[in-house]
Design an enzyme around this catalytic site. Structure first.
Site, short mmCIF file in Angstrom:
data_model
loop_
_atom_site.label_atom_id
_atom_site.label_comp_id
_atom_site.label_asym_id
_atom_site.label_seq_id
_atom_site.Cartn_x
_atom_site.Cartn_y
_atom_site.Cartn_z
N ASP A 149 1.14 -1.15 -0.12
CA ASP A 149 0.22 0.02 -0.13
C ASP A 149 0.87 1.30 0.01
OD1 ASP A 149 -2.45 1.46 0.21
OD2 ASP A 149 -1.84 1.80 2.31
N ASP A 188 2.04 3.88 -3.61
CA ASP A 188 1.75 5.22 -3.49
C ASP A 188 3.18 6.16 -3.80
OD1 ASP A 188 -1.05 5.11 -2.72
OD2 ASP A 188 -0.79 6.85 -1.45
C1 IPM Z 1 -5.41 1.56 -1.77
C2 IPM Z 1 -6.41 2.11 -0.65
C3 IPM Z 1 -6.95 1.16 0.32
C4 IPM Z 1 -5.92 0.17 0.88
C5 IPM Z 1 -8.01 2.00 1.25
C6 IPM Z 1 -8.92 2.72 0.80
C7 IPM Z 1 -8.54 0.99 2.21
O1 IPM Z 1 -5.34 2.81 -0.02
O2 IPM Z 1 -6.26 0.77 -2.37
O3 IPM Z 1 -4.42 1.32 -1.80
O4 IPM Z 1 -5.50 0.69 1.64
O5 IPM Z 1 -5.94 -0.71 0.34
MG MG Z 2 -3.54 3.08 -0.91
#
Ligand code: IPM
Ligand code: MG
Length: 356
Positions: free
Chosen positions: A245, A249
């Protein structure tokens, strides 16, 4: 007879509905051109589902997705629902849906469009040619581990991985690496966490079946640094739920904007295709969101779920071409822009291009 597919459509919250509209516009255009038909079935998830049904993941959605060939999803969440108890939050709905669908492998490509080389906050020589596939485990780890509890004076979550969970995600990563540059970097925190040592040991075992793939291991903190220092060293990054996660990003900014990057969540059955960004409530309803991540997710859906590769190629080519012509949404608007477009104009441009 022309192929016909049933697509579950989950618009969700915030910018979700706007970006999904544009992806559908493009899917309609490309399907006409390529001679297959798509039937859409709308389903509720997240805040909008809470407002309409009282729960973030209604039973109709759980049952509905299973009858589809693939599901296209926008985004969920927003301040309106942030204070609800955890089991009622939009995010809990999304996690529940991933679990129900058995989509344990989240593929998050981080590639840099040459056309946007100056859009990244990093130097162009650092990002030019970056092409990484983050393979994130999606239905296990600390997101789902039991026990978990929020108490008065303490709170805890459990990071747990079973052998079967690590084996199956590792296999996905090695299979993908075989079709790419044959390098897998498995990311963990094995210097501190038992669960990471276990992860590493099993990845090493799985790797034996893929002698052509070069396997390396990296701690997650170092990976965060290396992604920014020298991202071109990576081919496939294999990692668990929470590390994936965070790292995906970070990796998205190599491309210039999180608004560009798609993802495919695949596994036991029907796949879920979604942009990696969130619902961006701050810009929702203004028509300025970047629909390219969702359009690109629709392309992944055509490629992976429907095997309509030529249609997927057309969409990918259209995105590159429209960017090359200088059309930009606001998030990438400072760089070599001929025109800053609305969300809907960007969708029209891609749809027109695939119809040519
Ligand atoms: C992602 C988002 C989700 C996650 C959230 C919205 C639950 O950040 O798809 O990366 O943490 O997986
Ligand atoms: Mg995410």
């Amino acid at each position: 007879m022309a192929n016909s597919y049933k697509i579950g459509v989950i618009r969700g919250d915030g910018i979700g509905p706007e970006i999904i509209d544009e992806a559908i516009k493009v899917l309609d255009a490309v399907s006409v051109k390529e001679g297959f038909t798509l039937k859409y079935e709308e389903m509720l998830l997240g805040g909008v589902a809470i407002d309409e049904t009282g729960v973030p993941l209604p039973d109709e959605t759980i049952n509905g997705v299973k009858k589809c060939d693939a599901v296209l999803f926008g985004a969920i969440g927003g301040p309106k629902w942030d204070t609800l108890p955890r089991e009622l939050r939009p995010e809990t709905g999304l996690l529940g849906l991933r679990k129900e669908m058995g989509t344990f492998a989240n593929l998050r490509p981080a590639m840099v469009y040459d056309e946007l080389i100056n859009a990244s906050t990093l130097k162009s020589e650092v990002v030019k040619g970056v092409d990484i596939m983050v393979v994130r485990e999606l239905t296990g780890g600390i997101y789902f581990g039991q026990p978990r509890e929020l108490l008065e004076d303490c709170a805890y979550n459990t990071m747990i991985y079973t052998r079967q969970e690590v084996e199956r995600i590792a296999k996905v990563a090695f299979e993908i690496a075989m079709k790419r540059n044959k390098r897998v970097c498995s990311v963990d925190k094995a210097n501190v966490l038992e669960v990471s040592q276990f992860w590493r040991d099993i990845v090493i075992e799985v790797a034996k079946a893929y002698p052509e793939v070069e396997l390396s291991h990296m701690y997650v903190d170092n990976t965060a640094m290396q992604l920014i220092r020298e991202p071109k060293q990576f081919d496939v990054i294999l990692t668990g739920n929470i590390f994936g996660d965070i790292l995906s990003d970070a990796a998205s900014m190599l491309s210039g904007s999180i608004g560009l990057l798609p993802s495919a969540s695949i596994g036991e059955g029907v796949g879920l295709y979604e942009p990696i960004h969130g619902s961006a409530p701050d810009i929702a309803g203004q028509g300025i969101a970047n629909p390219l991540a969702t359009i690109s997710s629709a392309s992944m859906m055509l490629r992976y779920a429907l095997k309509e590769e030529s249609a997927a190629d057309k969409i990918d080519k259209a995105i590159k071409q429209i960017l090359a012509e200088g059309y930009r949404t606001g998030d990438i608007g400072n760089y070599d822009a001929k025109e800053i477009c609305t969300c809907s104009k960007m969708g029209n441009l891609i749809a027109d291009y695939v119809s040519k």
